[in-house]
Design an enzyme around this catalytic site. Structure first.
Site, PDB file in Angstrom:
ATOM      1  N   ASP A 179      -7.743   4.720  -3.321  1.00  0.00           N
ATOM      2  CA  ASP A 179      -8.751   5.030  -2.306  1.00  0.00           C
ATOM      3  C   ASP A 179      -9.841   5.928  -2.880  1.00  0.00           C
ATOM      4  O   ASP A 179      -9.964   7.113  -2.532  1.00  0.00           O
ATOM      5  CB  ASP A 179      -8.090   5.701  -1.106  1.00  0.00           C
ATOM      6  CG  ASP A 179      -7.079   4.790  -0.416  1.00  0.00           C
ATOM      7  OD1 ASP A 179      -7.153   3.573  -0.626  1.00  0.00           O
ATOM      8  OD2 ASP A 179      -6.230   5.297   0.328  1.00  0.00           O
ATOM      9  N   ASP A 195       0.840  -1.194   0.000  1.00  0.00           N
ATOM     10  CA  ASP A 195       0.000   0.000   0.000  1.00  0.00           C
ATOM     11  C   ASP A 195       0.882   1.255   0.000  1.00  0.00           C
ATOM     12  O   ASP A 195       2.092   1.194   0.237  1.00  0.00           O
ATOM     13  CB  ASP A 195      -0.911  -0.025   1.227  1.00  0.00           C
ATOM     14  CG  ASP A 195      -2.197   0.750   1.023  1.00  0.00           C
ATOM     15  OD1 ASP A 195      -2.265   1.560   0.079  1.00  0.00           O
ATOM     16  OD2 ASP A 195      -3.134   0.550   1.815  1.00  0.00           O
ATOM     17  N   GLU A 211       3.046   4.820  -4.053  1.00  0.00           N
ATOM     18  CA  GLU A 211       3.393   5.833  -5.063  1.00  0.00           C
ATOM     19  C   GLU A 211       4.823   6.354  -4.939  1.00  0.00           C
ATOM     20  O   GLU A 211       5.436   6.597  -5.997  1.00  0.00           O
ATOM     21  CB  GLU A 211       2.399   7.000  -4.976  1.00  0.00           C
ATOM     22  CG  GLU A 211       0.977   6.622  -5.258  1.00  0.00           C
ATOM     23  CD  GLU A 211       0.284   5.960  -4.068  1.00  0.00           C
ATOM     24  OE1 GLU A 211       0.733   6.158  -2.917  1.00  0.00           O
ATOM     25  OE2 GLU A 211      -0.682   5.232  -4.291  1.00  0.00           O
TER      26      GLU A 211
END
Length: 691
Positions: A478, A408, A411
């Site tokens: 998300d 998670d 990026e």
């Protein structure tokens, strides 16, 4: 001048081999044939064009003494292609199969498919050979602007093509399937995934082979690619007759996903967040009692004491091995969340800092992330840091029986996306940040391979060119629990597939702001679930409102994991009412019934790069109507899926291409090449089988 030419010829010989004796030489430019490549030199620029796969060329340019030794996304070894190189008084050309690049004496490039030009550099600077437009604006095709004390900001410009449609480019949270007219940031953010490969309706594909932060503008008046900080230009171009063949050529050059086993193709259960070992087991046991098989059970974030500890909080997860053993006995694989953020109070921070395993800030405090902690991100561009992270995760997760890793915040997520303030071992974030998620995934791919894992699958929130080769499922971040985000998810899944990523999923129902007691949200959840059945991975996840569940541990000094952090409402299929449960049970059974078909599609993706979710024009490129459709798609070559994308929708129109089609829920058959209107009962969405 003669001495200069001799010196440059020696340089080219050292770099590329012996120049052809027939090379054209003029006062203002040079063309050389070297190692099956065409080299052009003018002033300080060296331009190199070479064959790189079937009907494909790689184009590089630099103002430096030599090219950097980086293939970036072009990582696959390809069969050698013999180029045809020709030179004359007007310039030179290089041909590989059906693709030709022609360079005039000012270095302006045009690209031709079967002799017909389809792309040309944008040049407006005193060159009657290059353009019929005004020269007075002095805009050049390849513009390097020096950064004080550093590299270059690079802008590459092409003439626009009227009536062209552009697809792919990764995943952007926009409602557009066709990216023509869009300005796209080439940067990674939560729910934005930059994979700079464009598929043109004119029969070519274009890869911007550069991990720098930048921008792609597909404007009406020009096409423009920008890198904020780089040493050289690097792009790859291919031609073919259909989008499927373009994607096949592309994935041949950058790599394809392996075959995903059927073990992962059923139902995945997840929520934000299971706080204890007992919660996880209680949920899994109930699914087993109901006769519903869980392929994957997911343990989300803050099961750890602090970010960067990368271990279970023993207070709430006392025996992870016993938990894994019980889940494995049910035939369920176990996935655990891993974040790249490292809290300054965690057990590994100072060692990682001393070893140079953390991202650096150029200015201000040494902090990159502050969600429930004072954190710095681990540096995935450092190979030693990748090995270090895996060894910890192996000891604290894999050795207990954890099968899969959820990477998670990949990026990576930053407090502020100020790319100019972060530096990796590889260089400034401006120069290479887009490759970070791929290297983050590489840490676990390499580690699991070394540890003997086979046929494994991981989940990640971001990707770059070629991430599909690393056994990685991608999801769209998300996103909110809204009909607009469901609509966006359809085009996101289609464009990410055209960018080479066949393994893709969403948070069913959206991630945030969904309330299980809200009938409107339950309707959205069901429609999202029905769509997800006909997507690569069926995964139920979300943070459900309201956040009124009291914490298990109110002592923040003990850590921010375990029972301290908030948790969302339950997110299992029985939490949304009896009617909704029955509908989702039926949908799970439907997914189980098509598992062999999904497995077939996974094998196909590994062979030719085909996505599972396919635009209508991917399967029907000769049908002009199909190039305009963004609210329906093909799931493989067999099923046409028409998701319900609006609340209280009782009917919807569907376009059926030529052929015979059968509605899989009503059994009614239809003749294609027609638009029909069908009912949309809450139990299912329209899906048609091609007969």
């Amino acid at each position: 001048m003669v001495k200069l030419k001799i010196a440059f010829a020696i340089f080219l010989t050292l770099c590329y081999g012996t120049p052809a004796t027939s090379g054209l030489t003029q006062e203002k430019n040079m063309f050389y044939e070297a190692k099956n490549a065409l080299v052009f030199k003018k002033e300080n620029e060296t331009l190199l064009i070479e064959p790189w796969g079937k009907d494909s060329l790689r184009v590089r340019s630099t103002l430096e003494r030599e090219f950097i030794d980086q293939d970036w996304g072009l990582t696959q070894k390809l069969a050698a292609c013999q180029a045809k190189i020709e030179k004359n008084e007007q310039g030179a050309s290089i041909t590989n199969g059906r693709l030709t690049a022609k360079i005039n004496n000012n270095g302006v490039i045009g690209f031709y498919k079967d002799g017909k030009r389809f792309l040309h550099e944008y040049f407006r600077s005193y060159d009657p050979e290059a353009t019929k437009h005004s020269n007075c604006t002095k805009v050049i095709a390849r513009e390097y602007k020096g950064i004080i004390g550093g590299d270059y900001k690079l802008t590459v410009r092409f003439e626009p093509n009227d009536d062209e449609k552009i697809f792919g480019m990764g995943q952007y949270p926009v409602p557009y399937l066709d990216m023509k007219g869009c300005s796209l940031e080439l940067a990674q953010r939560n729910s934005q995934i930059s994979i700079p490969f464009a598929v043109s309706s004119l029969g070519f594909g274009f890869l911007w082979n550069n991990p720098a932060v930048g921008r792609a503008n597909f404007a009406k008046n020009l096409t423009e690619w920008t890198a904020e900080s780089t040493k050289q230009m690097d792009y790859w171009i291919t031609v073919a007759d259909t989008p499927a063949k373009i994607v096949e050529n592309f994935t041949e050059a950058v790599g394809r996903a392996p075959v995903m086993k059927e073990d992962y193709l059923g139902f995945w259960q997840c929520k934000l967040r299971y706080r204890t070992q007992e919660e996880v087991l209680t949920v899994a046991r109930k699914y087993k009692e109901m006769g519903i098989h869980l392929d994957v059970m997911v343990i989300d974030f803050f099961h750890w004491p602090r970010q960067g500890d990368w271990c279970f909080d023993k207070e709430y997860w006392p025996d992870p091995k016993a938990m894994c053993d019980e889940l494995h006995a049910m035939g369920t694989k176990v996935m655990v969340s891993v974040w790249p953020s490292v809290d300054k109070k965690c057990s590994h921070f100072y060692e990682m800092k001393d070893k140079g395993f953390l991202v650096r800030t150029e200015h201000g405090s040494n902090q990159t992330y502050d969600f429930n902690g004072d954190c710095i991100t681990f540096d995935a561009t450092n190979p030693e840091a990748r090995e270090y992270l895996w060894e910890i995760c192996k000891k604290n997760y894999a050795d207990y029986g954890i099968d899969m890793f959820w990477l998670d915040n990949a990026e990576p997520d930053y407090n502020v996306y100020d790319y100019g303030n972060y530096r990796y071992q590889m260089g400034s974030a401006l120069s290479c940040s887009n490759i970070y998620p791929k290297l983050y995934s590489q840490a676990f791919y390499d580690g699991m391979k070394k540890a003997g894992y086979k046929d494994f699958v991981n989940l990640e929130r971001c990707a770059w060119v070629g991430s599909q080769t690393l056994n990685q499922v991608l999801w769209n971040g998300d996103v909110q629990s809204s009909w607009e985000c469901l609509q966006d998810s359809i085009v996101e899944g289609l464009n990410i597939g055209l960018a080479g990523i066949p393994w893709w999923t969403t948070d069913i129902g959206g991630f945030m702001y969904g309330d299980p007691s809200d009938k409107g949200f339950v309707e959205l959840l069901l429609r999202w679930f029905q769509f997800a059945v006909f997507s690569p991975i069926l995964r139920l996840h979300g943070d459900r409102d309201p956040h009124n569940i009291p914490p298990l541990d109110k002592d923040p000094e003990r850590g921010y994991g375990g029972g301290y952090l908030y948790t969302g409402q339950p997110n299992e299929i029985w939490c949304y009412g009896e009617e909704a449960q029955k509908i989702m049970e039926a949908q799970i059974k439907l997914r189980e019934s098509i598992k062999p078909y999904v497995s077939k599609l996974m094998k196909e993706a590994s062979v030719n790069g085909s996505p599972l979710m396919r635009t209508m024009f991917y399967e029907f490129p000769e049908d002009e109507r199909c190039w305009k459709l963004k609210d329906q798609y093909m799931f493989g070559d067999k099923y046409l899926v028409a998701p319900v994308l609006n609340p209280s929708q009782e009917k919807r129109t569907v376009y059926l291409p030529q052929g015979k089609w059968k509605h899989i829920f009503t059994g009614q058959e239809y003749e294609g090449a027609a638009t029909i209107t069908v009912d949309t009962p809450i139990e299912n969405i329209p899906v048609f089988e091609k007969l």
